[in-house]
Write an enzyme that holds these catalytic residues in place. Structure first.
Site, PDB file in Angstrom:
ATOM      1  N   GLU A  58       0.829  -1.201   0.228  1.00 53.90           N
ATOM      2  CA  GLU A  58      -0.130  -0.007   0.030  1.00 53.90           C
ATOM      3  C   GLU A  58       0.767   1.284   0.047  1.00 53.90           C
ATOM      4  OE1 GLU A  58      -0.761  -2.497   1.775  1.00 53.90           O
ATOM      5  OE2 GLU A  58      -2.805  -2.959   1.633  1.00 53.90           O
TER       6      GLU A  58
ATOM      7  N   HIS B  26      -9.964  -4.627  11.386  1.00 54.78           N
ATOM      8  CA  HIS B  26     -10.639  -4.647  10.027  1.00 54.78           C
ATOM      9  C   HIS B  26     -11.921  -3.954  10.117  1.00 54.78           C
ATOM     10  CE1 HIS B  26      -8.064  -7.738   8.950  1.00 54.78           C
ATOM     11  NE2 HIS B  26      -8.343  -7.751   7.446  1.00 54.78           N
TER      12      HIS B  26
HETATM   13  C1  LIG Z   1      -1.962  -4.431   4.828  1.00 50.72           C
HETATM   14  C2  LIG Z   1      -3.091  -5.068   4.006  1.00 50.72           C
HETATM   15  N1  LIG Z   1      -3.357  -5.132   3.005  1.00 50.72           N
HETATM   16  C3  LIG Z   1      -4.546  -6.039   2.517  1.00 50.72           C
HETATM   17  C4  LIG Z   1      -5.173  -6.751   3.357  1.00 50.72           C
HETATM   18  C5  LIG Z   1      -5.961  -7.887   2.725  1.00 50.72           C
HETATM   19  N2  LIG Z   1      -5.696  -9.147   2.749  1.00 50.72           N
HETATM   20  C6  LIG Z   1      -5.936 -10.118   3.652  1.00 50.72           C
HETATM   21  S1  LIG Z   1      -4.993 -11.337   3.472  1.00 50.72           S
HETATM   22  C7  LIG Z   1      -4.362 -10.932   2.148  1.00 50.72           C
HETATM   23  C8  LIG Z   1      -3.549 -12.065   1.179  1.00 50.72           C
HETATM   24  C9  LIG Z   1      -2.359 -12.365   1.808  1.00 50.72           C
HETATM   25  O1  LIG Z   1      -1.701 -13.224   1.347  1.00 50.72           O
HETATM   26  P1  LIG Z   1      -0.502 -14.119   2.078  1.00 50.72           P
HETATM   27  O2  LIG Z   1       0.549 -12.818   2.680  1.00 50.72           O
HETATM   28  O3  LIG Z   1       0.239 -14.734   0.969  1.00 50.72           O
HETATM   29  O4  LIG Z   1      -1.076 -14.874   3.204  1.00 50.72           O
HETATM   30  P2  LIG Z   1      -1.995 -16.207   2.777  1.00 50.72           P
HETATM   31  O5  LIG Z   1      -3.399 -15.585   3.143  1.00 50.72           O
HETATM   32  O6  LIG Z   1      -1.731 -16.903   1.675  1.00 50.72           O
HETATM   33  O7  LIG Z   1      -1.924 -17.269   3.883  1.00 50.72           O
HETATM   34  C10 LIG Z   1      -4.901  -9.696   1.679  1.00 50.72           C
HETATM   35  C11 LIG Z   1      -4.559  -8.917   0.505  1.00 50.72           C
HETATM   36  C12 LIG Z   1      -4.516  -6.797   4.688  1.00 50.72           C
HETATM   37  N3  LIG Z   1      -5.179  -7.746   5.430  1.00 50.72           N
HETATM   38  N4  LIG Z   1      -3.715  -5.963   5.261  1.00 50.72           N
END
Ligand SMILES: Cc1ncc(C[n+]2csc(CCOP(=O)(O)OP(=O)(O)O)c2C)c(N)n1
Ligand SMILES: [Mg+2]
Lengths: 336, 326
Positions: free
Chosen positions: B60, B129
């Protein structure tokens, strides 16, 4: 750096059965959570760990209860591996006062100070500097402990990771950074998030020892983590492990996962980490089929019991709202 | 008139403006191939291609800053935050770069950018959230802050925001994306900085913005059945604020209740109260009351959320208090 360990020892019955038990508990717990989500007993965001069990189990066997673990919102598996009871975990999913965060955290925010489990964190990458900070405290107090800091492949693209890596390495903090690379961050594949698709290589930019690990095999996870933990406890600083794994379910309960093929999913299911350790146990005649079946039965009971416990537990009373916000006991909240 | 969803209204606004001006583009997490985490940008990749509908990594701070830089060089970015909770990772670029650039460059670099996404609670999502950011960004000179409450307003305001030559924070809600409302086929714009009287009344003024407006309208109905005619003002913009419409209404009704989802301290409600007491002190027949979220991080448990959030019952209760009808 990427080369495999040669396995010289066969793991004991005790160790291998514990892995099996832990991983099976995670699997059944998550399957149940998925069902209960469908029945709206569990609400909000809920991210299941199915497929990734070998990561939490293999890491846990490489550390002691005195060591610390911190992770992201996909936290049920790690909490169970730490020894947080299935009851406390399930009650948290229900939002009950008996949950591991008193029903205030929900699926994404499991915590247990008793188990040195420093939580489930919801802002992607937010826990990475926190993990380094815990390691800072360990070093500051001259303790022989380590902090395990989990994050996803998506989190590897957050600025916080790079700042934390640099300082952790410069100050030789006793932290093991573990990227659980399950190939996707929501709908974004690793290839679509960077040119650097070997996430372990990010460590090299900071002269941090780093390597990829097969996350579908609990033994490989255990061995790589053991080495990294030793390094941390010997004062040699952090390690980055990129543990390659896979989530069988969607990102969260609302994700139909249309961005990947059925074939890909099936391919990984064939590498299933639980089936893997089960055949290891049987092939090396560490236990009989009946013993494994007895574990399956025991887990069935644990799951039924934890759901029953969560069902029967009360929700937090509305008067709980103002508790736990400040450490100060009589903080003057604005009430009008 | 044709009825469409809130998310479709937002999408139409972006599509129309992107067709109109090749400098407008959309950037954010999952906006392109996934069609938007909440399906706001569905089909936009197909129409505009990956040059103008751009998926980002979870970075971000980086992509907010890239947006501001692109605006300095003449483009007109729409930056989507999956939710404004994640804008905290990027807030340095929003506040220190976007908001202050024109002033600190002595008028040389204006920043025509829109940061948009949902703000506030959306059910049992836990403390990280669920935060409201309207008052956070409204505090900051150099920004404009817009909070629509229905599809019609959303479309007209977003089109204006995209054409605006200053940075606009545009706040939506996951809980409103499926809401339906009348939106005409023909083009229209809604000015930033004008409040909308959503319901006329003479007994009491209820002021709110964003998704709380719909709650207030429900409360108005409940009050009507008890013979109380409330006037309901939707601020729509929180920077600038249309104080005139508000003060005029209070001069008519002599009573005011402000409804806001955010935490109470330094919320918009305090600011409104200041201006009302300054400009309509002699007209007030009762202290102004506010209904806000509780002064704590929003927990997960449903019982605590119920206690925390504004609801119809709390609004009706506050209205009766300012009318001395308890
Ligand atoms: C700073 C931020 N941006 C966006 C999100 C929304 N979001 C939640 S999980 C996620 C994907 C994360 O993927 P990863 O780090 O690969 O973890 P996984 O879910 O695969 O365990 C996103 C974009 C968030 N929670 N925090
Ligand atoms: Mg991932």
């Amino acid at each position: 750096m990427a080369k495999k360990n040669v396995k010289i020892e066969t793991y004991s019955k005790e160790v291998t059965l514990r892995w099996y038990h832990q991983m099976m508990l995670m699997r059944r717990f998550e399957e149940k959570a998925g069902q209960l989500y469908g029945q709206q007993k569990i609400r909000g965001f809920c991210h299941l760990y199915i497929g990734q069990e070998a990561v939490a189990a293999g890491v846990e066997s490489a550390i002691t209860p005195e060591d610390y673990v911190i992770t992201a919102y996909r936290d049920h598996g790690q909490a169970l591996a730490r020894g947080v009871s299935a009851r406390a975990c399930m009650a948290e999913l229900y939002g009950k006062i008996t949950g591991c965060s008193k029903g205030k955290g929900g699926s994404m925010h499991f915590f247990s100070k008793e188990h040195n489990f420093l939580g489930g964190h919801g802002i992607v990458g937010g826990q990475i500097p926190l993990g380094a900070g815990v390691a800072f405290a360990i070093k500051y107090r001259e303790e022989k402990k380590v902090c395990i800091c989990f994050f996803g492949d998506g989190a590897a693209r957050q600025g916080a990771l790079h700042e934390a890596f640099n300082m952790a390495m410069m100050w030789k903090l006793p932290v093991v950074f573990i990227c659980e690379n399950n190939l996707y961050a929501m709908g974004t594949s690793v290839e679509r998030s960077s040119n650097v698709t070997d996430i372990w290589k990010i460590g090299l930019a900071y002269d941090m020892p780093a390597e990829p690990v097969n996350g579908m095999n609990v033994i490989e996870v255990h061995e790589a983590t053991t080495k990294a933990v030793q390094r941390a406890k010997n004062g040699e600083g952090p390690t980055l492990l990129e543990i390659k794994t896979y989530r069988y379910r969607g990102h969260s309960m609302s994700d139909p996962a249309k961005y990947r093929t059925k074939e890909e999913l099936e391919k990984y299911k064939e590498l299933d980490p639980i089936a893997n350790i089960k055949s290891y146990i049987l092939e090396n005649q560490l236990a009989k089929v009946e013993e494994i079946e007895a574990i399956d039965e025991e887990i069935k009971t644990i799951i039924a019991d934890c759901v029953d416990f969560a069902e029967k537990s009360p929700y937090p009373d509305p008067s709980e709202l103002y508790n736990d916000v400040y450490a100060e006991p009589n903080y003057p909240f604005i009430m009008e | 008139m044709r009825i469409i969803q809130f998310r479709e209204a937002l999408r139409e606004a972006m599509q129309e403006e992107m067709r109109r001006d090749p400098n407008v583009f959309l950037m954010g997490e999952e906006v392109a191939e996934y069609n938007g985490a909440y399906k706001v940008s569905q089909g936009m990749l197909e129409e505009f291609g990956s040059k103008r509908v751009i998926d980002t990594p979870i970075s971000e701070l980086g992509f907010a800053g890239i947006g501001v830089g692109a605006a300095m060089a003449g483009l007109r970015p729409i930056i989507e935050f999956m939710t404004f909770n994640f804008s905290l990772v990027a807030i340095d670029q929003v506040v220190n770069s976007a908001a202050k650039m024109l002033s600190m460059s002595g008028g040389q670099y204006n920043i025509p950018i829109v940061f948009r996404g949902p703000s506030g609670n959306a059910g049992q999502l836990g403390a990280q959230h669920s935060q409201c950011f309207e008052n956070w960004y409204a505090n900051c000179p150099g920004l404009k802050v817009v909070t629509p409450s229905n599809p019609y307003d959303a479309k007209g305001l977003l089109k204006t925001a995209i054409r605006d030559n200053d940075p606009v924070i545009f706040m939506e809600s996951e809980l409103m994306y499926g809401n339906k409302g009348e939106v005409p086929e023909h083009e229209y714009l809604i000015p930033i900085g004008k409040a909308d009287i959503k319901k006329q009344g003479s007994d009491v003024t209820i002021v709110s913005f964003g998704k709380m407006v719909n709650l207030c309208l429900e409360a108005c109905q409940a009050l009507e059945s008890e013979g109380i005619q409330a006037e309901m003002i939707d601020l729509m913009s929180l920077r600038p604020i249309d104080y005139d419409t508000l003060v005029q209404s209070v001069k008519k009704t002599n009573r005011c209740v402000i409804v806001e989802e955010s935490w109470p301290l330094a919320a918009i409600a305090g600011e409104l109260t200041y201006m009302i007491q300054k400009r309509a002190f002699d007209y007030l027949d009762a202290p102004i009351l506010r209904v806000t979220g509780s002064d704590v991080p929003l927990p997960y448990a449903p019982t605590l959320i119920e206690a925390y959030l504004p609801n119809v019952k709390k609004i009706v209760h506050a209205v009766k208090q300012v009318m001395y009808r308890n």
